[in-house]
Enzyme design. Sequence first.
Site, PDB file in Angstrom:
ATOM      1  N   ASP A  92     -40.266  15.470  36.196  1.00 26.64           N
ATOM      2  CA  ASP A  92     -40.298  14.290  35.201  1.00 26.64           C
ATOM      3  C   ASP A  92     -39.029  14.130  34.507  1.00 26.64           C
ATOM      4  O   ASP A  92     -38.613  14.998  33.788  1.00 26.64           O
ATOM      5  CB  ASP A  92     -41.463  14.592  34.493  1.00 26.64           C
ATOM      6  CG  ASP A  92     -42.390  13.519  34.036  1.00 26.64           C
ATOM      7  OD1 ASP A  92     -41.600  12.495  33.737  1.00 26.64           O
ATOM      8  OD2 ASP A  92     -43.402  13.350  33.616  1.00 26.64           O
ATOM      9  N   ASP A 193     -39.785   8.734  33.812  1.00 28.94           N
ATOM     10  CA  ASP A 193     -40.323   8.244  32.164  1.00 28.94           C
ATOM     11  C   ASP A 193     -39.815   6.840  31.470  1.00 28.94           C
ATOM     12  O   ASP A 193     -38.460   6.873  31.447  1.00 28.94           O
ATOM     13  CB  ASP A 193     -40.156   9.475  31.294  1.00 28.94           C
ATOM     14  CG  ASP A 193     -41.027   9.205  29.841  1.00 28.94           C
ATOM     15  OD1 ASP A 193     -42.580   9.434  30.008  1.00 28.94           O
ATOM     16  OD2 ASP A 193     -40.636   9.147  29.064  1.00 28.94           O
ATOM     17  N   GLU A 250     -42.136   4.898  35.865  1.00 26.10           N
ATOM     18  CA  GLU A 250     -42.792   4.318  34.752  1.00 26.10           C
ATOM     19  C   GLU A 250     -42.220   3.297  34.386  1.00 26.10           C
ATOM     20  O   GLU A 250     -41.347   3.279  33.170  1.00 26.10           O
ATOM     21  CB  GLU A 250     -43.056   5.289  33.706  1.00 26.10           C
ATOM     22  CG  GLU A 250     -44.328   5.051  32.745  1.00 26.10           C
ATOM     23  CD  GLU A 250     -44.372   5.790  31.349  1.00 26.10           C
ATOM     24  OE1 GLU A 250     -45.466   5.698  30.811  1.00 26.10           O
ATOM     25  OE2 GLU A 250     -43.485   6.266  31.092  1.00 26.10           O
ATOM     26  N   HIS A 322     -51.600  11.269  32.522  1.00 22.07           N
ATOM     27  CA  HIS A 322     -51.791  12.155  31.154  1.00 22.07           C
ATOM     28  C   HIS A 322     -51.658  11.020  30.195  1.00 22.07           C
ATOM     29  O   HIS A 322     -51.781  11.673  28.795  1.00 22.07           O
ATOM     30  CB  HIS A 322     -50.413  13.118  31.157  1.00 22.07           C
ATOM     31  CG  HIS A 322     -49.243  12.389  31.149  1.00 22.07           C
ATOM     32  ND1 HIS A 322     -48.620  11.576  32.027  1.00 22.07           N
ATOM     33  CD2 HIS A 322     -48.513  12.223  30.130  1.00 22.07           C
ATOM     34  CE1 HIS A 322     -47.545  10.994  31.749  1.00 22.07           C
ATOM     35  NE2 HIS A 322     -47.378  11.623  30.773  1.00 22.07           N
ATOM     36  N   ASP A 323     -51.741   9.927  30.438  1.00 22.90           N
ATOM     37  CA  ASP A 323     -51.507   8.957  29.055  1.00 22.90           C
ATOM     38  C   ASP A 323     -52.836   8.195  29.199  1.00 22.90           C
ATOM     39  O   ASP A 323     -53.058   7.115  28.132  1.00 22.90           O
ATOM     40  CB  ASP A 323     -50.367   7.751  29.325  1.00 22.90           C
ATOM     41  CG  ASP A 323     -49.154   8.429  29.015  1.00 22.90           C
ATOM     42  OD1 ASP A 323     -49.139   9.531  28.390  1.00 22.90           O
ATOM     43  OD2 ASP A 323     -48.332   8.217  29.711  1.00 22.90           O
TER      44      ASP A 323
HETATM   45  C1  GLC Z   1     -44.266   7.983  28.688  1.00 24.59           C
HETATM   46  C2  GLC Z   1     -44.948   9.123  28.936  1.00 24.59           C
HETATM   47  C3  GLC Z   1     -45.724   9.691  27.530  1.00 24.59           C
HETATM   48  C4  GLC Z   1     -44.658   9.760  26.497  1.00 24.59           C
HETATM   49  C5  GLC Z   1     -43.865   8.736  26.387  1.00 24.59           C
HETATM   50  C6  GLC Z   1     -42.569   8.921  25.813  1.00 24.59           C
HETATM   51  O1  GLC Z   1     -44.859   6.993  28.448  1.00 24.59           O
HETATM   52  O2  GLC Z   1     -45.800   9.030  30.048  1.00 24.59           O
HETATM   53  O3  GLC Z   1     -46.679  10.655  27.880  1.00 24.59           O
HETATM   54  O4  GLC Z   1     -45.216  10.020  25.487  1.00 24.59           O
HETATM   55  O5  GLC Z   1     -43.110   8.379  27.566  1.00 24.59           O
HETATM   56  O6  GLC Z   1     -41.795   9.978  26.225  1.00 24.59           O
END
Ligand code: GLC
Length: 549
Positions: A92, A193, A250, A322-323
């Site tokens: 990641d 991310d 993402e 995980h979110d």
């Molecule tokens: C992304 C991750 C999340 C994290 C955020 C800040 O959205 O998936 O878990 O809190 O980035 O890094």
Amino acid sequence: MKNVIYQIYPRSFADANGDGVGDLRGIIGKLDYLKALGVDTIWLSPIFCSPMVDNGYDISDYRGVDPLFGNLEDLEELIACAKERGIGVLLDLVLNHTSNAHPWFKQALSDPTSKYRDYYIFRKGTDNSPPNNWRSNFGDSAWELDAGTGEYYLHVFAKEQPDLNWENPVLREELYSMIRWWLEKGVAGFRIDAISFIKKDLSFVSLPPDAPDGLADAQAHWVVYPGIEVFLAEMRNKAFAPYNAYTVAEATGVPHERLAEFIGENGYFSAVFDFSYTDIDLANGNWHSLRPIPKAALRDAIFNSQLAVSAAGHGAVYFENHDQNRSPNKYLAPNEICYESVTMLGALYFFLQGTAFIYQGQELGITNYPWQSLEQFNDVATVDQYQRALALGLSEQEALAIVSQRSRDNARIPMLWDYGKNSGFSDGSPWLPVHPDYPTLCAAAQDGIPHTILQFYRDMSALRHGDLAKLFFDGSFAPAYQEQEGIFAYRRALDSKTVLVVCNFQNNDASLELPPSSVLIGNKRSGLEDLSGRTTLAPFEVLVLLEKE
Ligand code: GLC
């Protein structure tokens, strides 16, 4: 061609050293489970050195493994053992920000004249207040004071996650060289991310406040902001392309019209996650205003996303990560959650075009945790959302009810392995509570038993990797039976073969005219049963059919 990727949240997967937190050796011990599930790749949420304010999404050393998870040798062993089983490993990459404990940031603060100051985004405030009124994604001001100089630094997420200054070419080269270093180590690629946030509107103009806190949502000024394409193309050319690395980003906020640029032939990434159907329950982007999800709107959201993605490149289809909270709780009423409905949800997204992602525990049908107090949560965003809900006038009870539903900790509770202590996750005290339904949900309760959610996921993965693998990855996508309420159905086709997926997404029977076909997988019927003509589907029945040529 990646068909099934499994996301591991290392803190919660398997704890080999008994400290209550999952680790890399724990994952190594579960590789055979993953092999049996039939995944071709695993994605590890961050395992790098971190103070863990945001559980590893705040990195203090990009090239080191946090001692909580093990060390670099453990990671190398994990990569090698996974490879022996034909499983690739994705790491990641958190490139929008670092931890405030990263040496770069520490030097930026301790010596404002050092080159590291310009690795971050510092600005002067106005009248003893921050440079503008932008709100961070975690609720408070996006600026934090550097008391040493009186300047402020920008953080899109928590204040312990200062944003990197992508305008600085020296910083960018540091990031690319780190990426190449990991690729040299044999990782198969990356999940990337929060990448939509790397380019900011440098005018940093204040906005009309949108809430009593005087702050304003700044999405239009830092999500996929014009100019981001220059950084993304450069990163692709200098870091990913030379290694032919798989990358899934993402990339919140990429409009469907721009998908080709992101994931097309010469796109920035192999795939991007589309949030249009997983965040459909958020009324205004926040958890404290959840809205019901009308079936027709959900179907449109999934299918419109799929039409746009498949026209542009390959999808990264998912319901959980995980979110997100657990998909049965998001998409089903509490009294509807059962084997049939949960497997139907699984098949609904699993056979869409591109790569199917499974989030740990989803293959067991793990549901949200029955939270009772705010103290039980660990997630920084949950606490923020709770405070914001109170500030908007909700009672403590209402605020707790809302964050309990959407909290990211629903996905982060320990994996459920067996009937033993802490369901086999850890011999110590787990960092989050263990789901009380573990005796029925755990892997041991489902392993080798037909008609379980785990077996269904194994069957789906096997199907995705069999003769029809290319059809599922690459074949065309077309919605079907759209005139029938409660039916979510689509066709996938390649060359002379057509697969029809039919989900009866409702708690009552449905009658459908089916083409002559045979059942590949179903949660009621299976085993190459032939079907044709008027057919009654049971509540939440799903059929994956191969149409007769
Ligand atoms: C992304 C991750 C999340 C994290 C955020 C800040 O959205 O998936 O878990 O809190 O980035 O890094």
